[in-house]
Enzyme design. Sequence first.
Site: not given
Length: 500
Positions: A270, A83-84
């Site tokens: 995830d 992520q991110h």
Amino acid sequence: MADLASSATDPGDVLVAGVDSSTQSCKVVVRRATTGEVVRSGRASHPDGTEVDPAAWWDALGTAVADAGGLDDVAAIGIGGQQHGMVALDAEGRVIRPALLWNDVRSAAAAAAMVEELGREAWVARTGLVPVASFTATKLRWLRDAEPEHAARVAAVALPHDWLSWRLRGYGPADESPLGPDLDALATDGSDASGTAYWDPARREYDPELFELALGRPLRGAETGDDGDAVVVPRVVGPSEAMGTLEQAVPLPGGASAPSGLVVAPGAGDNAGAALGLGLAAGDVAVSLGTSGTVFGVTDTAIEDPTGTVAGFADATGARLPIVTTLNAARVLEVIGGLLGVDHAELGRLALEAPAGADGLVLVPYFVGERTPNRPDATASLLGMTPGTTDRAHLARAAVEGMLCALADGLAAVERTGVTVERLLLIGGAAQNEAVRVVAAQVFGREVLVPEPGEYVAAGAARQAAWVHAGELPGWSIPTTSIPADPHPEVLEQYRAAVG
């Protein structure tokens, strides 16, 4: 490596694929849609670092697909991903600069400024979280301030799983893809969008004001600026809605291809992928021990934590995924194992030679700073050294306890938001270590369930692909091992005293 001998299936037996594009590697797992049985799998490594050229992920996906025996007999695929990570694209669909990953903390000052500008309560009310350096919005603010020439070129912002799914569906720069740079074809799911800090998981909508606060540019379609300066973000598709179906085969790096007719599921961040792969329901909480650590559960209730410790992400089913993340988990074992010159197994054996609490030796494991608590510039500390505790066994024990105590604090924070913990599951590579299991039952003070080893992010992505293909979420059983509760509250108490 693919086990091609096991890939023969009944003609009516549908196969689905799940991908886990993590920080370290890309895993592809092909499963039977009805039972979840693993048919074959493949893997490829990613480069190290906190910023990575996304082309490395695309190359790794092609290699992992080929290693898994290809996708020619696969009906649907989903991609789970870290992520991110900030993937900034120009108008031609080209990556502007290497993606800043979740573990890149150079945007810590930007995060602090953004919190100061709106206040914690406003951020929580609008996004379910308080910005820290991990979240995409803070990386966009950093880009705006540190690299304005790059920020001015941004035409679209995507996350790793969004970008990979877009490329898999045939989009990308004109000279690298059959369908070209259609930025409006970018798509994502709610779980990954909720980690950007400019998407509201309650309303399930982007917040244009927050995006502009981050990058200094309006979202396309928002009434906040000239369309010529506006930026595209991926449309958010529903949990069981297809991103799209391939109308033609898409060549992949390394010689494999995605076949015509392949259904591409929405994918997930995830942790949401792992939750779906584990079949988590209300009352279930997982502690994941990868390089970093996470504590997450599933709830239908909106989560608001003004301290910012717990982020109220969306999950991959339309519910919520309260989550706490630490930067230091299995990396703690790697660092101390390297210092002692032992592998994980031997480190575990050494740890079990020392008593619970390591006779007062405490490792505060902030080797790369920390996200929870939010101390990006912190370093690790070893406290309580005496002639009796400064030996290999005590240091190994302190490493295992320090890693798990940090996550026990995360579990306590999740519980403070009102989440009830009826089952605690321990997953990740480090969960297979006997010492980690023993110490977990002591530190958490409750029964710990350890599912059989598996790629649970990829499993969740595959289960979602089966859901999209068949219109119904399949139930896949997972054997677990039970570790009985063995409470040793003094271990967590001395850790908390050391952390302060």
